[in-house]
Design a protein around this motif. Structure first.
Motif, PDB file in Angstrom:
ATOM      1  N   LEU A 180     -32.430  77.808  65.360  1.00 30.52           N
ATOM      2  CA  LEU A 180     -32.854  78.096  66.733  1.00 30.52           C
ATOM      3  C   LEU A 180     -31.682  78.521  67.616  1.00 30.52           C
ATOM      4  CD1 LEU A 180     -35.202  75.009  67.261  1.00 30.52           C
ATOM      5  CD2 LEU A 180     -35.827  77.296  66.449  1.00 30.52           C
ATOM      6  N   VAL A 181     -30.477  78.260  67.163  1.00 34.22           N
ATOM      7  CA  VAL A 181     -29.279  78.441  67.989  1.00 34.22           C
ATOM      8  C   VAL A 181     -29.013  79.901  68.346  1.00 34.22           C
ATOM      9  CG1 VAL A 181     -26.772  78.114  68.038  1.00 34.22           C
ATOM     10  CG2 VAL A 181     -28.245  76.306  67.141  1.00 34.22           C
ATOM     11  N   LEU A 182     -28.914  80.765  67.371  1.00 35.28           N
ATOM     12  CA  LEU A 182     -28.540  82.159  67.627  1.00 35.28           C
ATOM     13  C   LEU A 182     -29.538  82.896  68.519  1.00 35.28           C
ATOM     14  CD1 LEU A 182     -27.055  83.233  64.172  1.00 35.28           C
ATOM     15  CD2 LEU A 182     -25.841  82.471  66.230  1.00 35.28           C
ATOM     16  N   PRO A 183     -30.852  82.758  68.291  1.00 39.84           N
ATOM     17  CA  PRO A 183     -31.779  83.471  69.183  1.00 39.84           C
ATOM     18  C   PRO A 183     -31.659  83.038  70.652  1.00 39.84           C
ATOM     19  CG  PRO A 183     -32.929  82.680  67.241  1.00 39.84           C
ATOM     20  CD  PRO A 183     -31.557  82.101  67.196  1.00 39.84           C
ATOM     21  N   ILE A 184     -31.270  81.811  70.868  1.00 37.00           N
ATOM     22  CA  ILE A 184     -31.088  81.342  72.246  1.00 37.00           C
ATOM     23  C   ILE A 184     -29.760  81.845  72.793  1.00 37.00           C
ATOM     24  CG2 ILE A 184     -30.752  79.293  73.692  1.00 37.00           C
ATOM     25  CD1 ILE A 184     -32.721  77.846  71.778  1.00 37.00           C
ATOM     26  N   LEU A 185     -28.696  81.691  72.036  1.00 34.91           N
ATOM     27  CA  LEU A 185     -27.367  82.078  72.519  1.00 34.91           C
ATOM     28  C   LEU A 185     -27.223  83.572  72.753  1.00 34.91           C
ATOM     29  CD1 LEU A 185     -24.987  79.856  70.398  1.00 34.91           C
ATOM     30  CD2 LEU A 185     -25.525  79.639  72.823  1.00 34.91           C
ATOM     31  N   ASP A 197     -30.343  85.608  79.486  1.00 34.02           N
ATOM     32  CA  ASP A 197     -30.852  84.605  80.433  1.00 34.02           C
ATOM     33  C   ASP A 197     -30.452  83.191  80.015  1.00 34.02           C
ATOM     34  OD1 ASP A 197     -31.998  86.436  82.128  1.00 34.02           O
ATOM     35  OD2 ASP A 197     -34.048  86.132  81.415  1.00 34.02           O
ATOM     36  N   SER A 198     -30.478  82.927  78.717  1.00 30.22           N
ATOM     37  CA  SER A 198     -30.093  81.607  78.209  1.00 30.22           C
ATOM     38  C   SER A 198     -28.619  81.340  78.481  1.00 30.22           C
ATOM     39  CB  SER A 198     -30.342  81.513  76.710  1.00 30.22           C
ATOM     40  OG  SER A 198     -31.688  81.725  76.411  1.00 30.22           O
ATOM     41  N   ARG A 199     -27.792  82.334  78.198  1.00 25.94           N
ATOM     42  CA  ARG A 199     -26.348  82.161  78.411  1.00 25.94           C
ATOM     43  C   ARG A 199     -26.033  81.903  79.880  1.00 25.94           C
ATOM     44  NH1 ARG A 199     -26.231  86.572  75.143  1.00 25.94           N
ATOM     45  NH2 ARG A 199     -25.444  87.913  76.814  1.00 25.94           N
ATOM     46  N   GLU A 200     -26.749  82.571  80.783  1.00 27.55           N
ATOM     47  CA  GLU A 200     -26.539  82.343  82.222  1.00 27.55           C
ATOM     48  C   GLU A 200     -26.766  80.880  82.574  1.00 27.55           C
ATOM     49  OE1 GLU A 200     -28.985  84.945  84.574  1.00 27.55           O
ATOM     50  OE2 GLU A 200     -28.177  86.739  83.619  1.00 27.55           O
ATOM     51  N   LYS A 201     -27.746  80.252  81.960  1.00 34.46           N
ATOM     52  CA  LYS A 201     -28.040  78.838  82.215  1.00 34.46           C
ATOM     53  C   LYS A 201     -27.044  77.926  81.499  1.00 34.46           C
ATOM     54  CE  LYS A 201     -31.910  79.549  84.461  1.00 34.46           C
ATOM     55  NZ  LYS A 201     -32.174  79.088  85.802  1.00 34.46           N
ATOM     56  N   LEU A 202     -26.731  78.261  80.255  1.00 34.63           N
ATOM     57  CA  LEU A 202     -25.896  77.376  79.436  1.00 34.63           C
ATOM     58  C   LEU A 202     -24.444  77.338  79.887  1.00 34.63           C
ATOM     59  CD1 LEU A 202     -27.392  78.229  75.967  1.00 34.63           C
ATOM     60  CD2 LEU A 202     -27.410  75.979  77.065  1.00 34.63           C
ATOM     61  N   ILE A 203     -23.929  78.408  80.441  1.00 37.43           N
ATOM     62  CA  ILE A 203     -22.520  78.437  80.839  1.00 37.43           C
ATOM     63  C   ILE A 203     -22.252  77.398  81.928  1.00 37.43           C
ATOM     64  CG2 ILE A 203     -22.668  80.250  82.603  1.00 37.43           C
ATOM     65  CD1 ILE A 203     -19.882  79.912  79.989  1.00 37.43           C
ATOM     66  N   ASN A 204     -23.273  77.080  82.721  1.00 38.38           N
ATOM     67  CA  ASN A 204     -23.108  76.122  83.820  1.00 38.38           C
ATOM     68  C   ASN A 204     -23.727  74.759  83.524  1.00 38.38           C
ATOM     69  OD1 ASN A 204     -21.796  78.002  85.578  1.00 38.38           O
ATOM     70  ND2 ASN A 204     -23.784  78.965  85.881  1.00 38.38           N
ATOM     71  N   ALA A 205     -24.141  74.521  82.304  1.00 37.65           N
ATOM     72  CA  ALA A 205     -24.725  73.228  81.944  1.00 37.65           C
ATOM     73  C   ALA A 205     -23.676  72.131  82.075  1.00 37.65           C
ATOM     74  CB  ALA A 205     -25.258  73.276  80.508  1.00 37.65           C
ATOM     75  N   ASN A 206     -24.158  70.918  82.337  1.00 37.78           N
ATOM     76  CA  ASN A 206     -23.247  69.776  82.420  1.00 37.78           C
ATOM     77  C   ASN A 206     -23.776  68.643  81.557  1.00 37.78           C
ATOM     78  OD1 ASN A 206     -25.112  68.136  83.984  1.00 37.78           O
ATOM     79  ND2 ASN A 206     -24.616  69.439  85.728  1.00 37.78           N
ATOM     80  N   ALA A 207     -23.095  67.527  81.589  1.00 39.47           N
ATOM     81  CA  ALA A 207     -23.429  66.393  80.713  1.00 39.47           C
ATOM     82  C   ALA A 207     -24.845  65.859  80.961  1.00 39.47           C
ATOM     83  CB  ALA A 207     -22.409  65.279  80.882  1.00 39.47           C
ATOM     84  N   ARG A 208     -25.386  66.070  82.158  1.00 42.26           N
ATOM     85  CA  ARG A 208     -26.725  65.565  82.484  1.00 42.26           C
ATOM     86  C   ARG A 208     -27.834  66.585  82.187  1.00 42.26           C
ATOM     87  NH1 ARG A 208     -23.657  64.873  86.775  1.00 42.26           N
ATOM     88  NH2 ARG A 208     -24.867  66.307  88.035  1.00 42.26           N
ATOM     89  N   SER A 209     -27.480  67.794  81.817  1.00 42.38           N
ATOM     90  CA  SER A 209     -28.478  68.845  81.599  1.00 42.38           C
ATOM     91  C   SER A 209     -29.408  68.497  80.444  1.00 42.38           C
ATOM     92  CB  SER A 209     -27.783  70.176  81.304  1.00 42.38           C
ATOM     93  OG  SER A 209     -27.042  70.614  82.407  1.00 42.38           O
ATOM     94  N   ARG A 210     -30.685  68.811  80.649  1.00 41.95           N
ATOM     95  CA  ARG A 210     -31.707  68.632  79.619  1.00 41.95           C
ATOM     96  C   ARG A 210     -32.420  69.965  79.435  1.00 41.95           C
ATOM     97  NH1 ARG A 210     -33.591  64.802  83.332  1.00 41.95           N
ATOM     98  NH2 ARG A 210     -35.531  65.990  83.316  1.00 41.95           N
ATOM     99  N   ILE A 211     -33.132  70.107  78.339  1.00 46.47           N
ATOM    100  CA  ILE A 211     -33.789  71.376  78.048  1.00 46.47           C
ATOM    101  C   ILE A 211     -34.777  71.750  79.146  1.00 46.47           C
ATOM    102  CG2 ILE A 211     -35.632  70.451  76.572  1.00 46.47           C
ATOM    103  CD1 ILE A 211     -35.099  72.973  74.786  1.00 46.47           C
ATOM    104  N   ASP A 212     -35.519  70.785  79.667  1.00 50.38           N
ATOM    105  CA  ASP A 212     -36.509  71.101  80.694  1.00 50.38           C
ATOM    106  C   ASP A 212     -35.851  71.471  82.023  1.00 50.38           C
ATOM    107  OD1 ASP A 212     -35.688  68.411  80.771  1.00 50.38           O
ATOM    108  OD2 ASP A 212     -37.473  67.798  81.865  1.00 50.38           O
ATOM    109  N   THR A 213     -34.811  70.755  82.421  1.00 50.12           N
ATOM    110  CA  THR A 213     -34.162  71.060  83.692  1.00 50.12           C
ATOM    111  C   THR A 213     -33.323  72.331  83.619  1.00 50.12           C
ATOM    112  OG1 THR A 213     -32.243  69.660  83.198  1.00 50.12           O
ATOM    113  CG2 THR A 213     -34.068  68.629  84.382  1.00 50.12           C
ATOM    114  N   LEU A 214     -32.789  72.610  82.463  1.00 51.89           N
ATOM    115  CA  LEU A 214     -31.914  73.773  82.314  1.00 51.89           C
ATOM    116  C   LEU A 214     -32.697  75.075  82.271  1.00 51.89           C
ATOM    117  CD1 LEU A 214     -28.874  74.288  81.967  1.00 51.89           C
ATOM    118  CD2 LEU A 214     -29.248  74.292  79.517  1.00 51.89           C
ATOM    119  N   PHE A 215     -33.790  75.094  81.542  1.00 55.73           N
ATOM    120  CA  PHE A 215     -34.498  76.350  81.320  1.00 55.73           C
ATOM    121  C   PHE A 215     -35.802  76.512  82.086  1.00 55.73           C
ATOM    122  CE2 PHE A 215     -32.024  76.002  77.324  1.00 55.73           C
ATOM    123  CZ  PHE A 215     -31.305  77.177  77.453  1.00 55.73           C
ATOM    124  N   GLN A 216     -36.333  75.475  82.689  1.00 56.53           N
ATOM    125  CA  GLN A 216     -37.636  75.597  83.331  1.00 56.53           C
ATOM    126  C   GLN A 216     -37.587  76.158  84.751  1.00 56.53           C
ATOM    127  OE1 GLN A 216     -40.052  75.893  81.697  1.00 56.53           O
ATOM    128  NE2 GLN A 216     -40.833  74.110  80.652  1.00 56.53           N
TER     129      GLN A 216
END
Length: 160
Positions: A38-43, A47-66
């Protein structure tokens, strides 16, 4: 440089193995093989990278991408924006297989049953430029996935 050369460089399984290794470093635990696919299609989705670059220790899949994004005066949900995931998954599956074979043959991961165990961690901070950013995204995705159940990830991506 011709289109064939550009395609070869952009679809390089050795580079993809580096991304998966960074993901597994962030995951910090044994990871099911199917999760690694699942990793490569997301990375590789901007749009995914825009969210992931700013993720932090508290980030969850629902809060990050929803969160929604406005496109031409319409708010589009994160789940809708990931709608082409299945196509990217199918396109990148052979490259992911090659990347996992590379990681295993270089003794950076071990395959135990249906799980991948990371042997050699990677530090994204040791890289520069866009490589560092992609590796950081992979690491952050690993941290996010480590806090999510397989069911949550599958539900969000619309896959089984």
């Amino acid at each position: 440089m011709g289109i064939t050369s550009i395609k070869t460089l952009s679809m390089n399984p050795h580079f993809y193995s580096l991304l998966i290794q960074s993901f597994l470093t962030g995951y910090n635990n044994a990871c099911r093989i199917k999760t690694a696919f699942l990793v490569l299609p997301i990375l590789l989705h901007s749009d995914s990278r825009e969210k992931l670059i700013n993720a932090n220790a508290r980030s969850r899949i629902d809060t990050l991408f929803q969160s929604t994004k406005e496109i031409r005066q319409y708010e589009i949900s994160g789940k809708t924006r990931m709608a082409s995931f299945v196509e990217r998954y199918n396109l990148l599956m052979p490259y992911c297989k090659d990347a996992l074979i590379i990681l295993s043959s270089e003794n950076k991961i071990a395959v135990i049953g249906l799980e991948l165990v990371l042997i050699e961690k990677i530090e994204y901070k040791n890289y520069d430029g866009s490589i560092k950013e992609l590796l950081k995204c992979a690491y952050n995705l690993g941290r996010v996935f480590s806090k999510s159940s397989e069911e949550q990830v599958s539900f969000y991506l619309g896959v089984n």
